[in-house]
Scaffold this active site. Sequence first.
Site, PDB file in Angstrom:
ATOM      1  N   LYS A 275      99.797  82.352  43.931  1.00  0.00           N
ATOM      2  CA  LYS A 275      99.969  82.409  42.469  1.00  0.00           C
ATOM      3  C   LYS A 275     101.351  81.887  42.084  1.00  0.00           C
ATOM      4  CE  LYS A 275     100.347  85.731  38.616  1.00  0.00           C
ATOM      5  NZ  LYS A 275     100.190  87.156  38.193  1.00  0.00           N
ATOM      6  N   ASP A 280     105.867  84.968  33.406  1.00  0.00           N
ATOM      7  CA  ASP A 280     104.710  85.627  32.805  1.00  0.00           C
ATOM      8  C   ASP A 280     105.154  86.513  31.642  1.00  0.00           C
ATOM      9  OD1 ASP A 280     102.297  86.772  32.191  1.00  0.00           O
ATOM     10  OD2 ASP A 280     102.176  88.018  34.013  1.00  0.00           O
ATOM     11  N   LYS A 287     103.791  91.103  26.876  1.00  0.00           N
ATOM     12  CA  LYS A 287     104.326  92.273  27.583  1.00  0.00           C
ATOM     13  C   LYS A 287     105.443  92.914  26.763  1.00  0.00           C
ATOM     14  CE  LYS A 287     103.601  90.570  32.336  1.00  0.00           C
ATOM     15  NZ  LYS A 287     102.702  91.649  32.783  1.00  0.00           N
ATOM     16  N   ASP A 298     106.919  85.991  39.321  1.00  0.00           N
ATOM     17  CA  ASP A 298     105.454  85.886  39.297  1.00  0.00           C
ATOM     18  C   ASP A 298     104.929  84.637  40.015  1.00  0.00           C
ATOM     19  OD1 ASP A 298     103.220  87.372  38.668  1.00  0.00           O
ATOM     20  OD2 ASP A 298     102.955  86.484  36.680  1.00  0.00           O
ATOM     21  N   ASP A 357      97.179  88.455  29.597  1.00  0.00           N
ATOM     22  CA  ASP A 357      98.131  88.880  30.623  1.00  0.00           C
ATOM     23  C   ASP A 357      97.475  89.002  32.000  1.00  0.00           C
ATOM     24  OD1 ASP A 357     100.572  89.582  31.633  1.00  0.00           O
ATOM     25  OD2 ASP A 357     100.552  91.645  30.858  1.00  0.00           O
ATOM     26  N   GLU A 359      96.397  86.667  33.792  1.00  0.00           N
ATOM     27  CA  GLU A 359      96.366  85.212  33.940  1.00  0.00           C
ATOM     28  C   GLU A 359      96.320  84.746  35.388  1.00  0.00           C
ATOM     29  OE1 GLU A 359      99.051  86.932  33.755  1.00  0.00           O
ATOM     30  OE2 GLU A 359     100.243  86.019  35.348  1.00  0.00           O
ATOM     31  N   ARG A 361      94.623  85.700  37.992  1.00  0.00           N
ATOM     32  CA  ARG A 361      93.277  85.516  38.547  1.00  0.00           C
ATOM     33  C   ARG A 361      92.632  84.242  38.024  1.00  0.00           C
ATOM     34  NH1 ARG A 361      91.528  91.313  36.263  1.00  0.00           N
ATOM     35  NH2 ARG A 361      93.725  91.624  36.745  1.00  0.00           N
TER      36      ARG A 361
HETATM   37  N1  BES Z   1     102.240  89.392  36.884  1.00  0.00           N
HETATM   38  C1  BES Z   1     101.543  90.545  36.441  1.00  0.00           C
HETATM   39  C2  BES Z   1     101.503  91.645  37.492  1.00  0.00           C
HETATM   40  C3  BES Z   1     102.832  92.242  37.860  1.00  0.00           C
HETATM   41  C4  BES Z   1     103.279  93.374  37.220  1.00  0.00           C
HETATM   42  C5  BES Z   1     103.585  91.694  38.880  1.00  0.00           C
HETATM   43  C6  BES Z   1     104.492  93.923  37.561  1.00  0.00           C
HETATM   44  C7  BES Z   1     104.802  92.237  39.232  1.00  0.00           C
HETATM   45  C8  BES Z   1     105.260  93.350  38.581  1.00  0.00           C
HETATM   46  C9  BES Z   1     100.107  90.181  36.074  1.00  0.00           C
HETATM   47  O1  BES Z   1      99.914  88.901  35.581  1.00  0.00           O
HETATM   48  C10 BES Z   1      99.684  91.118  35.007  1.00  0.00           C
HETATM   49  O2  BES Z   1     100.242  91.061  33.944  1.00  0.00           O
HETATM   50  N2  BES Z   1      98.696  91.964  35.300  1.00  0.00           N
HETATM   51  C11 BES Z   1      98.200  92.902  34.372  1.00  0.00           C
HETATM   52  C12 BES Z   1      96.691  92.920  34.498  1.00  0.00           C
HETATM   53  C13 BES Z   1      96.024  93.705  33.406  1.00  0.00           C
HETATM   54  C14 BES Z   1      96.181  92.994  32.080  1.00  0.00           C
HETATM   55  C15 BES Z   1      94.571  93.859  33.757  1.00  0.00           C
HETATM   56  C16 BES Z   1      98.788  94.261  34.694  1.00  0.00           C
HETATM   57  O3  BES Z   1      98.952  94.568  35.886  1.00  0.00           O
HETATM   58  O4  BES Z   1      99.131  94.989  33.783  1.00  0.00           O
HETATM   59 ZN    ZN Z   2     101.292  87.502  36.184  1.00  0.00          ZN
HETATM   60 MN    MN Z   3     100.228  88.790  33.490  1.00  0.00          MN
END
Ligand code: BES
Ligand code: ZN
Ligand code: MN
Length: 510
Positions: A275, A280, A287, A298, A357, A359, A361
Amino acid sequence: MTAVADRSLGPELARTVDIGADTDVLVVGIVTTDDGPAIVPGPALAGETDFEDVLSADARAVLESQLRAVGAKGKGEELTRLPGPTGLGASSVLAVGLGAPDAVDAEQIRRSAGAAGRALSGTGLAVSTLSGLDLGAAAEGFYLGAYTFTEFKSGKSAPKPAEQPLRRVELLVPDPAFGEEDLFRAQAIAEAVATARDFVNTPPSHLFPAEFADRARSLAEAAGLEVEVLDENELAAQGFGGILGVGKGSSRPPRLVRISYSGGAENPRVALIGKGITFDTGGISIKPAANMDHMTSDMAGAAAVVATVLLAARLNLPLSVIATVPMAENMPSDTAQRPGDVLTQYGGTTVEVLNTDAEGRLILADAIVRASQDDPGYLIDVATLTGAQMVALGTRTPGVMGTDEFRDRVARISQGVGENAWPMPLPAELRGDLNSSIADLANVAPHRWGGMLSAGLFLKEFVPADVQWAHLDVAGPAYNTGGAFGYIGKGGTGVPVRTLIAVLEDIAGR
Ligand code: BES
Ligand code: ZN
Ligand code: MN
């Protein structure tokens, strides 16, 4: 363009049979015993050799009594600095704790060497006997512990001489030929980890998709590997709807990088996918402000797979590795995708984007389908994919999902190298929560339970059934937001490069 390869990533490592005249520090390991701290290798813990001609029985006895006198115990990573006894050849001694003798393993040696490497800023030349326990582990630990990232420290904030990282480490060996290959491998691995860390630590202002792709390309070309980079026009022409959908809110367009190392046509083929979200924000599903800066990490999955394919080539592994690396910046703007949009992934699957968010996947799904066209026997994807990874496993334990057997194999290997990935399930009952009323799939479930597993189940939809698959969620472990420990400092950690290379070596039968 900055060439990452030209930077000095860590101290120079060398083998030696003696303490040179210009040695500043001798680093020795100590373990806890009932009679106080004991220097090892030695009676308390035998190793390859105890270097008696370098560190005499008398000097040992003096050091051990001084250690007792100042209250040293020998606990893991404990550091005690002493003046060098007369006749030793080093002006000072750094004793680093290894804990209880029966619990000393390669990872403990790596961590203790790492703690020493961090503590030795301002030191020109250190010599160590930790190599008498495990040359490779000691080398990796020193190198990674001494890693710093100072590219953006200028003028008054630039490191003073006393803060400069340790410059050279000589590891004592029983004879000049001993362990040449072990040291070569350790250095190559440590440098790959440092390359991944550098990518992660480079801020999003300076590392955006096109720049990341350029840097990956120049490293790969310098290593003689085949590289292909698709820009936004080629991505559109070929239908990479996931990468384009995520990238379209940014003025800095996305890329897809492919780097191939061929180690023999008859040998196994492994697809690596990482990834590469260079930043992000969450997109329109934005966020909160607190800690959003952590999202510079990220692209840690991408950094790890780029570093690993280069490393596989450097180690000349008898297998083929193709890294497929989607890169995009997830931004909110009037051109960004909206919650509720439907996109078409590479290969034709339609996805309703309920949360912009989620993204990672989306870009990974495109990359998985593309990587599968090479007909790999194994497919490993690496991503800072979910906050839920940290809720489930904490900040230092990667989650590994995938096909049962390969998932367990990857977890076991990861635990063997000290990166400690833990196997997690992909429960069938969670799959239905990704159904969409208007498209083939939704990108998120309507609840937050098992968020890491739900993301894994989304990816599973795109993985061919006959491929051995592992999905590593390294959201926490790839980026250290706390204090330094062992061979890990603040910022990018380089996880899971050492897991990946060990898995490749295992597949290659090394
Ligand atoms: N990049 C984030 C995940 C992340 C969070 C990595 C904290 C490192 C530290 C990912 O893109 C994300 O935002 N995931 C969301 C998914 C949700 C919207 C289903 C999450 O984990 O909140
Ligand atoms: Zn992310
Ligand atoms: Mn995200």
